[in-house]
Design a protein around this motif. Structure first.
Motif, PDB file in Angstrom:
ATOM      1  N   ASN A   1      -3.856  34.392  -4.762  1.00  0.00           N
ATOM      2  CA  ASN A   1      -4.158  33.460  -3.685  1.00  0.00           C
ATOM      3  C   ASN A   1      -4.401  32.080  -4.275  1.00  0.00           C
ATOM      4  O   ASN A   1      -5.348  31.891  -5.041  1.00  0.00           O
ATOM      5  CB  ASN A   1      -5.381  33.930  -2.897  1.00  0.00           C
ATOM      6  N   ASP A   2      -3.550  31.139  -3.933  1.00  0.00           N
ATOM      7  CA  ASP A   2      -3.648  29.777  -4.452  1.00  0.00           C
ATOM      8  C   ASP A   2      -3.804  28.786  -3.316  1.00  0.00           C
ATOM      9  O   ASP A   2      -3.186  28.929  -2.251  1.00  0.00           O
ATOM     10  CB  ASP A   2      -2.387  29.382  -5.233  1.00  0.00           C
ATOM     11  N   PHE A   3      -4.611  27.788  -3.564  1.00  0.00           N
ATOM     12  CA  PHE A   3      -4.688  26.625  -2.686  1.00  0.00           C
ATOM     13  C   PHE A   3      -4.603  25.398  -3.587  1.00  0.00           C
ATOM     14  O   PHE A   3      -5.442  25.203  -4.469  1.00  0.00           O
ATOM     15  CB  PHE A   3      -5.985  26.604  -1.880  1.00  0.00           C
ATOM     16  N   ILE A   4      -3.566  24.607  -3.401  1.00  0.00           N
ATOM     17  CA  ILE A   4      -3.332  23.433  -4.239  1.00  0.00           C
ATOM     18  C   ILE A   4      -3.135  22.227  -3.329  1.00  0.00           C
ATOM     19  O   ILE A   4      -2.395  22.300  -2.345  1.00  0.00           O
ATOM     20  CB  ILE A   4      -2.071  23.608  -5.122  1.00  0.00           C
TER      21      ILE A   4
ATOM     22  N   LYS B   1      -7.061  22.506  -7.362  1.00  0.00           N
ATOM     23  CA  LYS B   1      -6.425  23.825  -7.308  1.00  0.00           C
ATOM     24  C   LYS B   1      -7.506  24.896  -7.385  1.00  0.00           C
ATOM     25  O   LYS B   1      -8.374  24.859  -8.247  1.00  0.00           O
ATOM     26  CB  LYS B   1      -5.452  24.001  -8.466  1.00  0.00           C
ATOM     27  N   ARG B   2      -7.408  25.840  -6.459  1.00  0.00           N
ATOM     28  CA  ARG B   2      -8.321  26.977  -6.422  1.00  0.00           C
ATOM     29  C   ARG B   2      -7.478  28.245  -6.406  1.00  0.00           C
ATOM     30  O   ARG B   2      -6.564  28.387  -5.607  1.00  0.00           O
ATOM     31  CB  ARG B   2      -9.203  26.898  -5.186  1.00  0.00           C
ATOM     32  N   ARG B   3      -7.770  29.161  -7.334  1.00  0.00           N
ATOM     33  CA  ARG B   3      -7.042  30.425  -7.419  1.00  0.00           C
ATOM     34  C   ARG B   3      -8.035  31.569  -7.290  1.00  0.00           C
ATOM     35  O   ARG B   3      -8.967  31.681  -8.075  1.00  0.00           O
ATOM     36  CB  ARG B   3      -6.291  30.524  -8.751  1.00  0.00           C
ATOM     37  N   ASP B   4      -7.800  32.413  -6.298  1.00  0.00           N
ATOM     38  CA  ASP B   4      -8.665  33.569  -6.033  1.00  0.00           C
ATOM     39  C   ASP B   4     -10.143  33.152  -5.986  1.00  0.00           C
ATOM     40  O   ASP B   4     -11.001  33.741  -6.634  1.00  0.00           O
ATOM     41  CB  ASP B   4      -8.459  34.669  -7.075  1.00  0.00           C
TER      42      ASP B   4
ATOM     43  N   TYR C   1       0.856  -1.183   0.000  1.00  0.00           N
ATOM     44  CA  TYR C   1       0.000   0.000   0.000  1.00  0.00           C
ATOM     45  C   TYR C   1       0.893   1.234   0.000  1.00  0.00           C
ATOM     46  O   TYR C   1       1.916   1.264   0.668  1.00  0.00           O
ATOM     47  CB  TYR C   1      -0.877   0.065   1.261  1.00  0.00           C
ATOM     48  N   ARG C   2       0.493   2.245  -0.730  1.00  0.00           N
ATOM     49  CA  ARG C   2       1.190   3.533  -0.701  1.00  0.00           C
ATOM     50  C   ARG C   2       0.155   4.641  -0.730  1.00  0.00           C
ATOM     51  O   ARG C   2      -0.749   4.625  -1.562  1.00  0.00           O
ATOM     52  CB  ARG C   2       2.099   3.682  -1.918  1.00  0.00           C
ATOM     53  N   VAL C   3       0.305   5.596   0.149  1.00  0.00           N
ATOM     54  CA  VAL C   3      -0.579   6.756   0.196  1.00  0.00           C
ATOM     55  C   VAL C   3       0.285   7.998   0.382  1.00  0.00           C
ATOM     56  O   VAL C   3       1.193   7.994   1.212  1.00  0.00           O
ATOM     57  CB  VAL C   3      -1.595   6.646   1.364  1.00  0.00           C
ATOM     58  N   ALA C   4       0.011   9.013  -0.411  1.00  0.00           N
ATOM     59  CA  ALA C   4       0.767  10.265  -0.296  1.00  0.00           C
ATOM     60  C   ALA C   4      -0.187  11.437  -0.524  1.00  0.00           C
ATOM     61  O   ALA C   4      -1.104  11.350  -1.344  1.00  0.00           O
ATOM     62  CB  ALA C   4       1.893  10.311  -1.320  1.00  0.00           C
ATOM     63  N   ALA C   5       0.040  12.504   0.210  1.00  0.00           N
ATOM     64  CA  ALA C   5      -0.767  13.714   0.047  1.00  0.00           C
ATOM     65  C   ALA C   5       0.116  14.923   0.303  1.00  0.00           C
ATOM     66  O   ALA C   5       1.031  14.881   1.131  1.00  0.00           O
ATOM     67  CB  ALA C   5      -1.944  13.719   1.018  1.00  0.00           C
ATOM     68  N   THR C   6      -0.141  15.977  -0.417  1.00  0.00           N
ATOM     69  CA  THR C   6       0.609  17.204  -0.235  1.00  0.00           C
ATOM     70  C   THR C   6      -0.297  18.394  -0.557  1.00  0.00           C
ATOM     71  O   THR C   6      -1.303  18.245  -1.246  1.00  0.00           O
ATOM     72  CB  THR C   6       1.872  17.226  -1.119  1.00  0.00           C
ATOM     73  N   GLY C   7       0.059  19.549  -0.060  1.00  0.00           N
ATOM     74  CA  GLY C   7      -0.741  20.731  -0.321  1.00  0.00           C
ATOM     75  C   GLY C   7       0.057  21.997  -0.077  1.00  0.00           C
ATOM     76  O   GLY C   7       1.110  21.974   0.563  1.00  0.00           O
ATOM     77  N   ILE C   8      -0.453  23.091  -0.612  1.00  0.00           N
ATOM     78  CA  ILE C   8       0.218  24.381  -0.447  1.00  0.00           C
ATOM     79  C   ILE C   8      -0.844  25.480  -0.437  1.00  0.00           C
ATOM     80  O   ILE C   8      -1.841  25.395  -1.149  1.00  0.00           O
ATOM     81  CB  ILE C   8       1.270  24.623  -1.558  1.00  0.00           C
ATOM     82  N   LEU C   9      -0.620  26.479   0.387  1.00  0.00           N
ATOM     83  CA  LEU C   9      -1.498  27.627   0.472  1.00  0.00           C
ATOM     84  C   LEU C   9      -0.644  28.877   0.281  1.00  0.00           C
ATOM     85  O   LEU C   9       0.284  29.122   1.051  1.00  0.00           O
ATOM     86  CB  LEU C   9      -2.207  27.666   1.832  1.00  0.00           C
ATOM     87  N   LEU C  10      -0.925  29.638  -0.759  1.00  0.00           N
ATOM     88  CA  LEU C  10      -0.182  30.861  -1.063  1.00  0.00           C
ATOM     89  C   LEU C  10      -1.125  32.047  -0.967  1.00  0.00           C
ATOM     90  O   LEU C  10      -2.257  31.997  -1.448  1.00  0.00           O
ATOM     91  CB  LEU C  10       0.401  30.803  -2.479  1.00  0.00           C
ATOM     92  N   SER C  11      -0.650  33.124  -0.377  1.00  0.00           N
ATOM     93  CA  SER C  11      -1.454  34.341  -0.332  1.00  0.00           C
ATOM     94  C   SER C  11      -0.562  35.517  -0.689  1.00  0.00           C
ATOM     95  O   SER C  11       0.630  35.520  -0.437  1.00  0.00           O
ATOM     96  CB  SER C  11      -2.083  34.525   1.048  1.00  0.00           C
ATOM     97  N   GLY C  12      -1.157  36.492  -1.299  1.00  0.00           N
ATOM     98  CA  GLY C  12      -0.418  37.656  -1.764  1.00  0.00           C
ATOM     99  C   GLY C  12      -1.152  38.239  -2.949  1.00  0.00           C
ATOM    100  O   GLY C  12      -2.375  38.404  -2.922  1.00  0.00           O
ATOM    101  N   ASN C  13      -0.409  38.574  -4.025  1.00  0.00           N
ATOM    102  CA  ASN C  13      -1.053  39.082  -5.232  1.00  0.00           C
ATOM    103  C   ASN C  13      -2.007  38.048  -5.833  1.00  0.00           C
ATOM    104  O   ASN C  13      -3.054  38.387  -6.361  1.00  0.00           O
ATOM    105  CB  ASN C  13      -0.006  39.473  -6.279  1.00  0.00           C
TER     106      ASN C  13
END
Length: 122
Positions: free
Chosen positions: A44-47, A72-75, A30-42
């Protein structure tokens, strides 16, 4: 001395065998992996992305299944929502030639794919 190492290398290379996937030496994997990033500024990204894999290697039957998801969500606008899943069922994988059944499903907002599937025998 070099000839001795060459001879030993060729001798042991001939006695090896190939693997279909990494699960050939274990029964279940079994293999499970998850990652994410939250950027704010000019901008705004959530990936976020996630991946899950299952591999089973029985004496006669084998199974490999992998699923991945990217969001992925941008603004506050949804940009990407991709799901990809593929599975392979095979029989007698220890033989030189063996049958298998493959299936894949994909959905991608970014590429404009509502639903795509593929099924095949080999």
């Amino acid at each position: 001395m070099r000839l001795l190492w060459l001879f030993l290398g060729l001798l042991f290379a001939r006695s090896g065998f190939g693997q279909i996937n990494e699960a050939d030496t274990t029964r279940w994997q079994y293999r499970v992996a998850a990652t994410g990033i939250l950027l704010s500024g000019n901008v705004n990204d959530f990936i976020t992305s996630a991946r899950a894999e299952v591999a089973e290697n029985g004496p006669r039957w084998g199974l490999f299944s992998a699923t991945s998801y990217v969001y992925k969500r941008r603004d506050n606008e949804l940009v990407t929502s991709d799901v990809t899943s593929r599975s392979i069922l095979y029989y007698g994988q220890r033989h030189r030639v063996y049958p298998f059944l493959e299936g894949a499903v994909a959905k991608s907002l970014q590429r404009g794919i509502d639903f795509r599937y593929q099924v095949g025998l080999g």
